[in-house]
Design a protein around this motif. Structure first.
Motif, PDB file in Angstrom:
ATOM      1  N   ARG A   2      -1.865  18.395  43.016  1.00  0.00           N
ATOM      2  CA  ARG A   2      -2.452  19.544  42.333  1.00  0.00           C
ATOM      3  C   ARG A   2      -3.966  19.512  42.409  1.00  0.00           C
ATOM      4  O   ARG A   2      -4.566  18.448  42.453  1.00  0.00           O
ATOM      5  CB  ARG A   2      -2.046  19.523  40.857  1.00  0.00           C
ATOM      6  CG  ARG A   2      -0.581  19.762  40.639  1.00  0.00           C
ATOM      7  CD  ARG A   2      -0.312  21.233  40.599  1.00  0.00           C
ATOM      8  NE  ARG A   2       1.103  21.471  40.309  1.00  0.00           N
ATOM      9  CZ  ARG A   2       1.612  22.665  40.117  1.00  0.00           C
ATOM     10  NH1 ARG A   2       0.845  23.726  40.187  1.00  0.00           N
ATOM     11  NH2 ARG A   2       2.888  22.822  39.868  1.00  0.00           N
ATOM     12  N   GLU A 105      -0.531  29.335  40.339  1.00  0.00           N
ATOM     13  CA  GLU A 105       0.660  28.642  40.832  1.00  0.00           C
ATOM     14  C   GLU A 105       0.665  28.649  42.365  1.00  0.00           C
ATOM     15  O   GLU A 105       0.907  27.626  43.011  1.00  0.00           O
ATOM     16  CB  GLU A 105       1.915  29.322  40.283  1.00  0.00           C
ATOM     17  CG  GLU A 105       3.113  28.449  40.481  1.00  0.00           C
ATOM     18  CD  GLU A 105       4.350  28.965  39.770  1.00  0.00           C
ATOM     19  OE1 GLU A 105       4.232  29.866  38.900  1.00  0.00           O
ATOM     20  OE2 GLU A 105       5.428  28.466  40.124  1.00  0.00           O
ATOM     21  N   LYS A 106       0.327  29.829  42.927  1.00  0.00           N
ATOM     22  CA  LYS A 106       0.301  29.943  44.397  1.00  0.00           C
ATOM     23  C   LYS A 106      -0.727  28.992  45.010  1.00  0.00           C
ATOM     24  O   LYS A 106      -0.495  28.392  46.050  1.00  0.00           O
ATOM     25  CB  LYS A 106      -0.038  31.401  44.745  1.00  0.00           C
ATOM     26  CG  LYS A 106       0.128  31.740  46.210  1.00  0.00           C
ATOM     27  CD  LYS A 106      -0.017  33.227  46.439  1.00  0.00           C
ATOM     28  CE  LYS A 106      -1.219  33.465  47.349  1.00  0.00           C
ATOM     29  NZ  LYS A 106      -1.723  34.812  47.316  1.00  0.00           N
ATOM     30  N   ASP A 108      -1.637  26.248  43.788  1.00  0.00           N
ATOM     31  CA  ASP A 108      -1.304  24.883  43.392  1.00  0.00           C
ATOM     32  C   ASP A 108      -2.211  24.303  42.303  1.00  0.00           C
ATOM     33  O   ASP A 108      -2.544  23.106  42.328  1.00  0.00           O
ATOM     34  CB  ASP A 108      -1.307  23.961  44.626  1.00  0.00           C
ATOM     35  CG  ASP A 108      -0.290  22.841  44.478  1.00  0.00           C
ATOM     36  OD1 ASP A 108       0.563  22.950  43.586  1.00  0.00           O
ATOM     37  OD2 ASP A 108      -0.389  21.852  45.212  1.00  0.00           O
ATOM     38  N   THR A 219      -3.367  17.533  35.437  1.00  0.00           N
ATOM     39  CA  THR A 219      -3.952  17.556  36.782  1.00  0.00           C
ATOM     40  C   THR A 219      -4.348  16.143  37.183  1.00  0.00           C
ATOM     41  O   THR A 219      -4.741  15.332  36.363  1.00  0.00           O
ATOM     42  CB  THR A 219      -5.195  18.460  36.846  1.00  0.00           C
ATOM     43  OG1 THR A 219      -6.101  18.050  35.869  1.00  0.00           O
ATOM     44  CG2 THR A 219      -4.844  19.909  36.675  1.00  0.00           C
TER      45      THR A 219
END
Ligand code: AMP
Length: 234
Positions: A2, A105-106, A108, A219
């Motif tokens: 991420r 989300e797309k 990441d 993260t």
């Protein structure tokens, strides 16, 4: 893996999103993305986008969700956002908040950390009526600062076209009419944090850092800041 953290600064016009965003940016080493500054820059450059949005900005009206969302999507995809960014002025509506979640989300990223700089409307009006901005570096200064030019680059400070009393009232109305929905949206998703933004810039900054230091959003490469010393942040 991420990417880093995305911080959303909520709050009415004049709540200090730009000022706190700038401080957080130098503290965390990630860029601040101010949709208002980006749009004003487009207006000054005379681009097609600028021509399309100029009258809306001057009237204190919001530009369309699709348009601003696309601007943000393009900006967030740039390499300097790999380790995260601070969003100032976006999202402003629930559709924008939903768009941002899908975008993160797309790309990441984890869902954003949301910090609402809460402040009474009367104080906002007083702040907006007296503030001026540097058109080169976009920093804002309160009237009480007594400055006529930017201490950073010497540019003459200007009043924003939308910081006029009637436009200020309209901007506050628009903000208030969208605020409860967006706050509820982020409360429901568990990412909402509220900070009392009345008071000195440094004090509010410490409260913002205190929130961040308690947030662990999973993260990999976001180290919550440690409140070591005032110097680090001042
Ligand atoms: P700001 O500098 O954040 O106060 O934004 C100045 C103006 O830019 C707003 O009054 C709107 O006209 C426009 N704007 C900035 N961000 C957005 C957004 N997320 N959605 C719609 N309009 C925006």
């Amino acid at each position: 893996m991420r990417h880093g953290v995305v911080i959303v600064l909520l709050g009415g016009p004049g709540a200090g999103k730009g000022t706190q965003g700038e401080r957080l940016s130098s503290f965390l080493g990630i860029p601040t993305i101010s949709t208002g500054d980006m749009l004003r820059q487009e207006c000054r450059s005379g681009s097609a986008l600028g021509a399309q949005v100029k009258s809306l900005l001057e009237a204190g009206q919001l530009v369309k969700d699709d348009l601003i969302s696309e601007v943000v999507a393009q900006r967030l995809a740039k390499p300097d956002c790999t380790h995260g960014c601070i969003l100032d002025g976006f999202p402003r509506t629930a559709p924008q908040a939903r768009f941002l979640d899908a975008l993160l989300e797309k790309l990441d990223f984890e869902p954003p950390v949301v910090i609402d700089l809460a402040i009474a409307p009367e104080e906002l009006v007083a702040r907006l009526s007296s503030r001026r901005q540097c058109p080169t570096c976009n920093r804002t200064f309160q009237g009480a600062s007594g400055l006529s030019s930017c201490p950073q680059d010497g540019t003459e400070l200007v009043y924003r076209a939308d910081d006029q009393p009637a436009t200020i009232r309209r901007r506050l109305q628009i903000y208030t009419s969208n605020a409860s929905e967006i706050v509820r949206y982020y409360q429901d998703s568990g990412s909402y944090n509220r900070v009392n933004a009345s008071g000195l810039v440094e004090e509010v900054g410490q409260k913002v850092l205190a929130v961040l230091s308690t947030v662990s959003n999973g993260t990999q490469d976001f180290k919550p800041p440690v409140l070591v010393s005032q110097h680090l942040y001042a």
